[in-house]
Design an enzyme around this catalytic site. Structure first.
Site, short mmCIF file in Angstrom:
data_model
loop_
_atom_site.label_atom_id
_atom_site.label_comp_id
_atom_site.label_asym_id
_atom_site.label_seq_id
_atom_site.Cartn_x
_atom_site.Cartn_y
_atom_site.Cartn_z
N GLY A 76 0.48 -1.07 0.27
CA GLY A 76 0.12 0.22 0.13
C GLY A 76 0.93 1.59 -0.17
O GLY A 76 1.94 1.23 0.26
N GLN A 79 3.32 7.69 3.89
CA GLN A 79 2.68 8.82 4.14
C GLN A 79 3.53 9.52 3.21
O GLN A 79 4.89 9.12 2.57
CB GLN A 79 2.91 9.04 5.27
CG GLN A 79 1.57 8.72 6.26
CD GLN A 79 2.60 8.97 8.11
OE1 GLN A 79 2.95 7.42 7.91
NE2 GLN A 79 2.77 9.85 8.89
N ARG A 86 -1.58 9.24 8.79
CA ARG A 86 -1.49 7.94 8.33
C ARG A 86 -3.32 8.17 7.85
O ARG A 86 -3.21 7.29 7.08
CB ARG A 86 -1.03 6.85 9.50
CG ARG A 86 0.57 7.31 10.00
CD ARG A 86 0.32 5.87 11.57
NE ARG A 86 1.87 5.91 11.70
CZ ARG A 86 2.34 7.12 12.12
NH1 ARG A 86 1.44 8.09 12.85
NH2 ARG A 86 3.58 7.08 13.44
N VAL A 120 -2.93 2.02 9.78
CA VAL A 120 -2.28 -0.09 10.76
C VAL A 120 -3.98 -0.36 11.47
O VAL A 120 -4.33 -1.00 11.03
CB VAL A 120 -1.26 0.01 11.41
CG1 VAL A 120 -1.64 0.71 12.76
CG2 VAL A 120 -1.06 -1.46 10.89
N HIS A 173 -2.43 3.70 15.92
CA HIS A 173 -0.93 4.29 15.85
C HIS A 173 -1.10 5.36 14.47
O HIS A 173 -1.28 5.42 13.49
CB HIS A 173 -0.12 2.95 15.30
CG HIS A 173 0.88 3.54 14.67
ND1 HIS A 173 2.49 3.70 15.06
CD2 HIS A 173 1.17 3.51 13.10
CE1 HIS A 173 3.08 3.59 14.25
NE2 HIS A 173 2.56 2.94 13.10
P1 NAD Z 1 6.21 0.79 -0.20
O1 NAD Z 1 5.83 2.22 -1.64
O2 NAD Z 1 8.56 1.15 -0.45
O3 NAD Z 1 6.23 0.16 -0.81
C1 NAD Z 1 4.54 -0.36 -1.02
C2 NAD Z 1 4.10 -1.82 -1.72
O4 NAD Z 1 3.99 -2.07 -1.87
C3 NAD Z 1 5.12 -1.93 -3.36
O5 NAD Z 1 6.07 -2.32 -3.77
C4 NAD Z 1 4.02 -1.57 -3.72
O6 NAD Z 1 3.89 -2.27 -5.35
C5 NAD Z 1 3.05 -2.53 -3.03
N1 NAD Z 1 1.52 -2.83 -3.33
C6 NAD Z 1 0.66 -1.89 -4.17
N2 NAD Z 1 -0.70 -2.53 -3.59
C7 NAD Z 1 -0.35 -3.89 -4.24
C8 NAD Z 1 -1.17 -4.67 -4.77
N3 NAD Z 1 -2.19 -4.91 -5.40
N4 NAD Z 1 -0.59 -5.93 -4.47
C9 NAD Z 1 0.92 -6.30 -3.42
N5 NAD Z 1 1.86 -5.79 -3.63
C10 NAD Z 1 1.34 -4.51 -3.52
O7 NAD Z 1 6.03 1.62 1.03
P2 NAD Z 1 6.61 0.87 2.00
O8 NAD Z 1 7.84 2.30 2.95
O9 NAD Z 1 7.09 0.37 2.33
O10 NAD Z 1 4.84 1.33 3.66
C11 NAD Z 1 3.96 0.58 2.96
C12 NAD Z 1 3.07 0.56 4.01
O11 NAD Z 1 3.51 0.34 5.65
C13 NAD Z 1 2.62 1.69 3.91
O12 NAD Z 1 0.67 1.90 3.76
C14 NAD Z 1 3.44 2.32 4.77
O13 NAD Z 1 2.86 3.99 5.20
C15 NAD Z 1 3.33 1.70 6.04
N6 NAD Z 1 4.41 1.49 6.83
C16 NAD Z 1 3.44 1.22 8.50
C17 NAD Z 1 4.39 1.26 9.05
C18 NAD Z 1 4.12 1.23 10.62
O14 NAD Z 1 4.35 1.59 12.38
N7 NAD Z 1 3.03 -0.12 10.34
C19 NAD Z 1 5.38 2.05 9.22
C20 NAD Z 1 6.68 2.63 8.49
C21 NAD Z 1 5.80 2.51 7.08
#
Ligand code: NAD
Length: 323
Positions: A76, A79, A86, A120, A173
């Site tokens: 997904g 930010q 978020r 999340v 979160h």
């Molecule tokens: P990113 O853009 O580097 O990676 C996201 C990946 O998801 C990409 O490779 C994209 O191709 C893939 N994707 C998108 N749609 C898809 C689908 N339908 N099927 C399969 N794959 C798909 O982003 P990131 O930095 O890795 O962040 C990913 C998520 O994690 C974000 O929502 C971010 O906000 C979240 N995040 C959460 C925390 C936490 O503490 N929970 C911390 C940091 C980031």
């Protein structure tokens, strides 16, 4: 243990790195809508194995998740720098999850699903609803990292190891999360009393600085480097380890509440016991009246965002509320 990672971006790949370097999994499978990216990340991660542990790393389609005991949902949008919240990702990422989760569920049997993508709490609720898996088998990383930050900052102030500081970040979160100062303890003694006895009192100024350090960390990191990945990757690796070893350790992960639980059954973080089946128990720490009110507010924020994320114009609606 076989672990699937859906979303081979910064968070997914860094989590894969944690699993490989600590030998938490012996088989890691990456799935991404961008197959080329997943393949490249798998090859790069495999190159780390001679310097970490002997782990099989591959990329594949949803069928390749068969046999996974844990699947991490890291797919997904993330930010953007400049203060995007978020919650503003809710509509976009809920749509992705509605597509991804049924594939994951039909490819795996008995797997625990850990939601990492943001927001999340909203996405954990969406995943729990559409997967229809037994309670406990779906949870989100929630405020696990915020709790670790809280303990580490308090540890620095007190001069006591973070492992001996028991303090929790609860609720969403996100911007409305609640630092539970009133239930924080060291050696079974209330934090404030410990701090006074060490002549390092918990002043209002300190509370403000700690709160800012914990709550705003992701914004600062994203403004500086465009993404947050190391802390989250380490957090997710640790959660997988707790499941693999049936540790029954306590983490502030996010999971749907029930009508009997406080805070209107909101899907957000409370201290929960993690073991091989996922979430095994949930606790409600004693809170001050102000913290209780802040938790009610946080529950409302998460419930609203979850309700709005189901509509077609959800991103616009959330932006309009300033969420
Ligand atoms: P990113 O853009 O580097 O990676 C996201 C990946 O998801 C990409 O490779 C994209 O191709 C893939 N994707 C998108 N749609 C898809 C689908 N339908 N099927 C399969 N794959 C798909 O982003 P990131 O930095 O890795 O962040 C990913 C998520 O994690 C974000 O929502 C971010 O906000 C979240 N995040 C959460 C925390 C936490 O503490 N929970 C911390 C940091 C980031």
């Amino acid at each position: 243990m076989k672990v699937g990672i859906v979303g081979a971006g910064m968070v997914g790949a860094t989590t894969g790195f944690a699993l490989v370097m600590h030998g938490i999994a012996d088989d890691v499978v990456l799935v991404d809508i961008n197959e080329k990216r997943a393949g490249a990340q798998a090859e790069d991660l495999f190159d780390a194995t001679p310097f970490g542990e002997s782990v099989r790393v591959s990329a594949g389609d949803y069928g390749a998740l068969r046999g996974a005991q844990v699947v991490l949902l890291c797919c997904g949008a993330a930010q953007c720098p400049g203060g995007e919240t978020r919650l503003q990702l809710a509509g976009r990422n809920a749509k992705i999850f509605r597509d991804v989760v049924p594939h994951v569920v039909s490819a795996t049997e008995g797997a625990v699903l850990i939601v990492a993508a943001n927001p999340v709490d909203v996405l954990t609720d969406v995943t729990a609803s559409i997967s229809n898996l037994p309670r406990g088998r779906v949870f989100g990383s929630g405020t696990t990292l915020d709790t670790a930050r809280f303990r580490t900052v308090l540890s620095g102030h007190l001069g006591i190891s973070p492992d001996s500081v028991f303090a929790y970040a609860l609720g969403e979160h996100g911007d409305s999360e609640v630092l539970a100062w009133s239930s924080a303890t060291v050696a079974g003694v209330a934090l404030a009393a410990v701090a006074d006895s060490l002549r390092r009192p918990i002043t209002d100024g300190l509370r403000t600085r700690v709160d800012e350090r914990v709550r705003r960390a992701a914004y600062r990191i994203i403004d500086g480097k465009g993404t947050t990945n190391f802390g989250t990757g380490a957090t997710l690796g640790r959660l997988v380890q707790a499941i693999r070893d049936d540790e029954r350790a306590v983490f502030t992960v996010s999971a749907p509440g029930t009508t009997e639980t406080p805070f209107g059954g909101a899907c957000f973080s409370l201290p929960r016991v993690l073991g091989c089946g996922g979430v095994l128990a949930t606790f409600n720490p004693a809170l001050s009246a102000a913290e209780e009110a802040a938790m009610e507010h946080s529950a409302g924020v998460v419930r609203n965002a979850t309700a709005m994320s189901s509509g077609p114009d959800s991103d616009l609606a959330l932006s309009a509320t300033g969420a």
